[in-house]
Design a protein around this motif. Sequence first.
Motif, PDB file in Angstrom:
ATOM      1  N   ARG A 119      29.304  28.127  31.411  1.00  0.00           N
ATOM      2  CA  ARG A 119      28.966  29.092  32.459  1.00  0.00           C
ATOM      3  C   ARG A 119      29.798  30.297  32.255  1.00  0.00           C
ATOM      4  NH1 ARG A 119      31.287  26.287  37.549  1.00  0.00           N
ATOM      5  NH2 ARG A 119      30.938  28.244  38.551  1.00  0.00           N
ATOM      6  N   LYS A 120      28.971  31.607  32.762  1.00  0.00           N
ATOM      7  CA  LYS A 120      29.465  32.824  32.450  1.00  0.00           C
ATOM      8  C   LYS A 120      30.123  33.449  33.844  1.00  0.00           C
ATOM      9  CE  LYS A 120      26.227  34.030  28.677  1.00  0.00           C
ATOM     10  NZ  LYS A 120      25.257  34.909  28.168  1.00  0.00           N
ATOM     11  N   ARG A 121      29.799  32.917  34.988  1.00  0.00           N
ATOM     12  CA  ARG A 121      30.091  33.496  36.167  1.00  0.00           C
ATOM     13  C   ARG A 121      30.675  32.388  37.107  1.00  0.00           C
ATOM     14  NH1 ARG A 121      28.465  38.630  36.962  1.00  0.00           N
ATOM     15  NH2 ARG A 121      30.099  38.859  38.518  1.00  0.00           N
ATOM     16  N   LEU A 122      31.632  32.892  37.947  1.00  0.00           N
ATOM     17  CA  LEU A 122      32.258  31.945  38.824  1.00  0.00           C
ATOM     18  C   LEU A 122      31.514  32.174  40.323  1.00  0.00           C
ATOM     19  CD1 LEU A 122      35.978  33.148  38.447  1.00  0.00           C
ATOM     20  CD2 LEU A 122      34.442  31.195  37.348  1.00  0.00           C
ATOM     21  N   ASP A 123      31.292  30.827  40.902  1.00  0.00           N
ATOM     22  CA  ASP A 123      30.936  31.062  42.268  1.00  0.00           C
ATOM     23  C   ASP A 123      31.879  31.691  43.275  1.00  0.00           C
ATOM     24  OD1 ASP A 123      32.727  29.096  43.177  1.00  0.00           O
ATOM     25  OD2 ASP A 123      31.338  27.430  42.925  1.00  0.00           O
ATOM     26  N   ARG A 124      31.732  31.914  44.597  1.00  0.00           N
ATOM     27  CA  ARG A 124      32.359  32.539  45.462  1.00  0.00           C
ATOM     28  C   ARG A 124      33.602  31.919  45.778  1.00  0.00           C
ATOM     29  NH1 ARG A 124      30.654  34.215  51.669  1.00  0.00           N
ATOM     30  NH2 ARG A 124      32.475  35.481  52.165  1.00  0.00           N
ATOM     31  N   TYR A 138      35.683  32.257  42.358  1.00  0.00           N
ATOM     32  CA  TYR A 138      36.204  33.685  42.276  1.00  0.00           C
ATOM     33  C   TYR A 138      37.556  33.965  43.160  1.00  0.00           C
ATOM     34  CZ  TYR A 138      35.867  38.877  42.055  1.00  0.00           C
ATOM     35  OH  TYR A 138      36.161  40.121  41.652  1.00  0.00           O
ATOM     36  N   HIS A 139      37.264  33.437  44.460  1.00  0.00           N
ATOM     37  CA  HIS A 139      38.411  33.828  45.402  1.00  0.00           C
ATOM     38  C   HIS A 139      39.808  32.836  45.020  1.00  0.00           C
ATOM     39  CE1 HIS A 139      40.468  34.443  49.117  1.00  0.00           C
ATOM     40  NE2 HIS A 139      40.699  33.361  49.238  1.00  0.00           N
ATOM     41  N   TRP A 180      44.827  25.865  44.454  1.00  0.00           N
ATOM     42  CA  TRP A 180      44.873  25.393  43.264  1.00  0.00           C
ATOM     43  C   TRP A 180      43.830  24.263  42.991  1.00  0.00           C
ATOM     44  CZ3 TRP A 180      47.563  27.168  38.882  1.00  0.00           C
ATOM     45  CH2 TRP A 180      48.551  28.071  39.200  1.00  0.00           C
ATOM     46  N   ASP A 181      43.628  23.292  43.963  1.00  0.00           N
ATOM     47  CA  ASP A 181      42.742  22.447  43.701  1.00  0.00           C
ATOM     48  C   ASP A 181      41.150  22.825  43.211  1.00  0.00           C
ATOM     49  OD1 ASP A 181      44.135  20.190  44.367  1.00  0.00           O
ATOM     50  OD2 ASP A 181      44.249  21.162  46.375  1.00  0.00           O
ATOM     51  N   VAL A 182      40.761  23.935  43.755  1.00  0.00           N
ATOM     52  CA  VAL A 182      39.654  24.704  43.303  1.00  0.00           C
ATOM     53  C   VAL A 182      39.873  24.928  41.594  1.00  0.00           C
ATOM     54  CG1 VAL A 182      38.206  26.556  43.380  1.00  0.00           C
ATOM     55  CG2 VAL A 182      38.681  25.606  45.650  1.00  0.00           C
ATOM     56  N   LEU A 183      40.821  25.530  41.325  1.00  0.00           N
ATOM     57  CA  LEU A 183      40.907  26.064  40.017  1.00  0.00           C
ATOM     58  C   LEU A 183      40.872  24.553  38.956  1.00  0.00           C
ATOM     59  CD1 LEU A 183      43.889  29.018  40.157  1.00  0.00           C
ATOM     60  CD2 LEU A 183      41.278  28.854  39.822  1.00  0.00           C
ATOM     61  N   PHE A 184      41.630  23.558  39.489  1.00  0.00           N
ATOM     62  CA  PHE A 184      41.722  22.244  38.782  1.00  0.00           C
ATOM     63  C   PHE A 184      40.291  21.627  38.598  1.00  0.00           C
ATOM     64  CE2 PHE A 184      46.056  21.252  40.983  1.00  0.00           C
ATOM     65  CZ  PHE A 184      46.537  21.993  40.161  1.00  0.00           C
ATOM     66  N   HIS A 185      39.579  21.571  39.550  1.00  0.00           N
ATOM     67  CA  HIS A 185      38.195  21.227  39.390  1.00  0.00           C
ATOM     68  C   HIS A 185      37.137  22.213  38.532  1.00  0.00           C
ATOM     69  CE1 HIS A 185      38.704  17.557  41.692  1.00  0.00           C
ATOM     70  NE2 HIS A 185      39.269  18.172  42.531  1.00  0.00           N
ATOM     71  N   HIS A 187      37.011  42.551  37.019  1.00  0.00           N
ATOM     72  CA  HIS A 187      36.741  42.958  38.421  1.00  0.00           C
ATOM     73  C   HIS A 187      38.255  42.670  39.156  1.00  0.00           C
ATOM     74  CE1 HIS A 187      32.090  43.040  38.463  1.00  0.00           C
ATOM     75  NE2 HIS A 187      32.840  44.398  37.853  1.00  0.00           N
ATOM     76  N   ILE A 188      38.586  41.303  38.744  1.00  0.00           N
ATOM     77  CA  ILE A 188      39.803  40.778  39.516  1.00  0.00           C
ATOM     78  C   ILE A 188      41.106  41.704  38.895  1.00  0.00           C
ATOM     79  CG2 ILE A 188      41.404  38.872  39.562  1.00  0.00           C
ATOM     80  CD1 ILE A 188      38.774  37.037  39.517  1.00  0.00           C
ATOM     81  N   VAL A 189      41.321  41.977  37.657  1.00  0.00           N
ATOM     82  CA  VAL A 189      42.303  42.520  36.991  1.00  0.00           C
ATOM     83  C   VAL A 189      42.132  43.933  37.410  1.00  0.00           C
ATOM     84  CG1 VAL A 189      43.232  43.307  34.801  1.00  0.00           C
ATOM     85  CG2 VAL A 189      42.521  41.043  35.002  1.00  0.00           C
ATOM     86  N   ARG A 190      41.100  44.575  37.577  1.00  0.00           N
ATOM     87  CA  ARG A 190      40.930  45.876  37.729  1.00  0.00           C
ATOM     88  C   ARG A 190      41.530  46.116  39.403  1.00  0.00           C
ATOM     89  NH1 ARG A 190      38.833  51.001  36.177  1.00  0.00           N
ATOM     90  NH2 ARG A 190      39.869  52.299  37.860  1.00  0.00           N
TER      91      ARG A 190
END
Length: 214
Positions: free
Chosen positions: A5-10, A13-14, A27-32, A52-55
């Motif tokens: 995958r190249k892009r994250l879902d909403r 991303y959040h 964190w659970d979203v990131l774990f999965h 975009h997040i870092v910017r």
Amino acid sequence: KGRRRKRLDRKEYHALRSLVLNQQVDWDVLFHLFQDTPVSLDKLLMGEDFLHIVREYYDLNFSQLVFSDFLWTMRSVYLPLLFTLKMKLPKADLYHCVATGYAGVLGSMAKSLYGSRLLISEHGIYTREREEELLRAEWVKGIYKNIWIEQFHKMSGLAYERSDLVTSLYRHARELQIDLGCPGEKTMVTPNGVSVEKLQDLPGKEAEDEGMVH
């Protein structure tokens, strides 16, 4: 192999944005995300979402710095953490971490995935040790020290939040854990020492023991 995958879902991303911007992290979203989907760390860290997040983080707090240096620093900060989140873990009833940091992230993730219990035993206070090292370090300069220190605080915060029991070796270390966000009711001091009284009746050395190489 599944398609990378190249892009994250909403939601993903959040969660990543909250992690980078030091907000309340799901964190659970990131774990999965990193356990269940074929995410390429290279494509993520070099991709639009992370940029975009870092910017946004840069514009809010660090606009006095050179952005290209800041972006590459953020990639180096997050690569080991995201690599840790991709590690496959054996299922167990209890996970024991001897530090917070990356070990604490693994233990917290394992608990989330398998509904297990998590024990953390700190011989030193990991976050403080890393902070002292970074303040002395020559390889990281100026305000970038704060970014690395903040990263270790995030990981320790996760470990303290998800742990069932956190031990330390002495009272002041327990106080430091609480200062760093560990709920006091989770903490316990397990002194690291020898009970001399229990050993006082042991026989002494025999003559033939003298001169033995240990």
